[in-house]
Enzyme design. Structure first.
Site, short mmCIF file in Angstrom:
data_model
loop_
_atom_site.label_atom_id
_atom_site.label_comp_id
_atom_site.label_asym_id
_atom_site.label_seq_id
_atom_site.Cartn_x
_atom_site.Cartn_y
_atom_site.Cartn_z
NE ARG A 105 -96.15 -42.77 -31.40
CZ ARG A 105 -95.80 -41.74 -30.64
NH1 ARG A 105 -94.62 -41.74 -30.02
NH2 ARG A 105 -96.60 -40.72 -30.47
CG HIS A 132 -98.77 -37.17 -33.80
ND1 HIS A 132 -99.59 -38.15 -33.23
CD2 HIS A 132 -97.91 -36.80 -32.80
CE1 HIS A 132 -99.21 -38.37 -31.99
NE2 HIS A 132 -98.20 -37.56 -31.70
CD GLN A 135 -99.41 -33.43 -29.85
OE1 GLN A 135 -98.93 -34.42 -29.33
NE2 GLN A 135 -99.73 -32.34 -29.16
CG ASP A 227 -92.31 -32.04 -33.53
OD1 ASP A 227 -91.81 -32.41 -32.46
OD2 ASP A 227 -92.78 -32.83 -34.37
CB CYS A 268 -96.33 -32.26 -30.39
SG CYS A 268 -94.73 -32.65 -31.14
NE ARG A 296 -102.00 -36.81 -28.04
CZ ARG A 296 -100.95 -37.54 -28.41
NH1 ARG A 296 -99.74 -37.02 -28.35
NH2 ARG A 296 -101.10 -38.77 -28.87
N1 CP Z 1 -96.46 -35.90 -28.48
C1 CP Z 1 -96.31 -37.23 -28.48
O1 CP Z 1 -96.89 -37.96 -29.31
O2 CP Z 1 -95.51 -37.68 -27.50
P1 CP Z 1 -94.99 -39.19 -27.31
O3 CP Z 1 -94.02 -39.47 -28.41
O4 CP Z 1 -94.35 -39.20 -25.95
O5 CP Z 1 -96.17 -40.11 -27.38
N1 NVA Z 2 -92.70 -35.42 -34.93
C1 NVA Z 2 -91.85 -36.14 -34.02
C2 NVA Z 2 -92.35 -36.13 -32.59
C3 NVA Z 2 -93.74 -36.57 -32.44
C4 NVA Z 2 -94.19 -36.75 -31.02
C5 NVA Z 2 -91.61 -37.56 -34.51
O1 NVA Z 2 -92.32 -38.04 -35.39
O2 NVA Z 2 -90.71 -38.19 -34.00
#
Ligand code: CP
Ligand code: NVA
Length: 312
Positions: A105, A132, A135, A227, A268, A296
């Site tokens: 990440r 992502h 997701q 989101d 998400c 997930r």
């Molecule tokens: N949706 C998602 O990726 O959640 P987290 O940030 O908790 O991993």
């Molecule tokens: N799109 C948002 C949330 C992903 C879980 C981000 O990147 O922070």
């Protein structure tokens, strides 16, 4: 254990997976949901290298891998030597000697591309500034469970054209769902991704619409998705963004009055009640957000087995 057909070595983008592979991963995930435990990943080690916080991604990967008898190492980037200046190239070359896959990440999508170049081990995008994709596999699985088929469905994404929106555009276009995005001017999805998604819609006979007006778009939606307005890394813009987004792009009962009564709501997570969505919607009967979150784990297990060519 039989060797099945392998996918690409890395999964950085929904563009790394063909339509048929998405459908196969989802089918396998549905089987794994019924039979979650096995020895398929015995002896395999996965490093989760995270530059940003996570609840779902971290725990769904760690739990899913352990259910399949693999092991995981969580490496917080802030406590790794990256935080003291070691290059991503060197980090990747070293980790490649220790693990079978890295699940990363990152702030910059470029970091994943460097890892991909310098590692023979698999690299999986656990969220970057651009995409992502894990997701979106879970989202497509959740949609398949509800609707059985993707054709003739319309998903409307409302709010910030971010990483989730980018990956959804590619995912919907590949499987043949219409997708419309309503976002304020200057907060739209990545232009290159929109173009790529449009190319896929020519093949799948679906459509991509980008606009600014949510009310019109939700009229014939099967799914409304949103989101956070403030992604990780945008915290300093919080007040400015809330001022721009909340009045028009919050998903609330008033907006849902424009949509069909059987529309589903997806997010998400993590959600911010009172910002991008109201409690009535996210905690109401149309919401399937916790199915998304559960899926997930199932879909990532399926993805790993397919990427490693391990037959279930
Ligand atoms: N949706 C998602 O990726 O959640 P987290 O940030 O908790 O991993
Ligand atoms: N799109 C948002 C949330 C992903 C879980 C981000 O990147 O922070």
């Amino acid at each position: 254990m039989d060797e099945g057909v392998k996918m690409k070595k890395d999964f950085l983008s929904i563009d790394d997976i063909k339509k048929e592979e998405i459908l196969d991963v989802i089918d396998l995930a549905i089987q794994l949901k019924k039979k979650p435990i096995g020895n398929f990943l015995n002896g395999k080690v996965f490093c989760l290298l995270f530059e940003k916080p996570s609840t779902r991604t971290r725990v769904s990967f760690e739990s899913g891998i352990k259910q399949l008898s693999g092991s995981t190492i969580y490496l917080d980037a802030t406590t790794s030597q990256i935080s003291r200046g070691e290059t991503v190239e060197d980090t990747a070359r070293v980790l490649d000697r220790y693990v079978n896959a890295i699940i990363a990440r990152v702030f910059s999508h470029k970091t994943l591309e460097i890892m991909s170049k310098y590692m023979n081990a698999h690299v999986i995008n656990a969220l970057s500034n651009l995409e992502h994709p894990c997701q979106i596999l879970a989202d497509l699985m959740t949609i398949k469970e509800r609707f059985k088929d993707f054709n003739s469905l319309k998903l409307v994404y409302i709010g910030n054209g971010n990483n989730v929106c980018n990956s959804l555009l590619l995912g919907c276009a590949k499987v043949g769902m219409d997708m419309a995005v309503a976002c304020p001017k200057g907060y739209g999805p990545d232009e290159k991704i929109v173009e790529l998604a449009r190319n896929y819609t020519n093949v799948s006979k679906s459509s991509v619409t980008i606009g600014i007006e949510p009310k019109e778009m939700v009229k014939d939606a099967n799914i409304i998705y949103n989101d956070t307005f403030i992604s990780m890394g945008n915290e300093k813009e919080k007040q400015k963004r809330l001022g721009i987004f909340v009045p028009k792009y919050q998903v609330n009962e008033k907006l849902l009055r424009w949509a069909s009564s059987d529309v589903f709501y997806m997010h998400c997570l993590p959600a911010h009640r009172g910002e991008e969505v109201t409690p009535e919607v996210i905690d109401g009967p149309r919401s399937i957000v916790f199915d998304q979150a559960e899926n997930r784990m199932h879909v990532q297990k399926a993805l790993i087995l397919k990427m490693m060519g391990i037959k279930f």
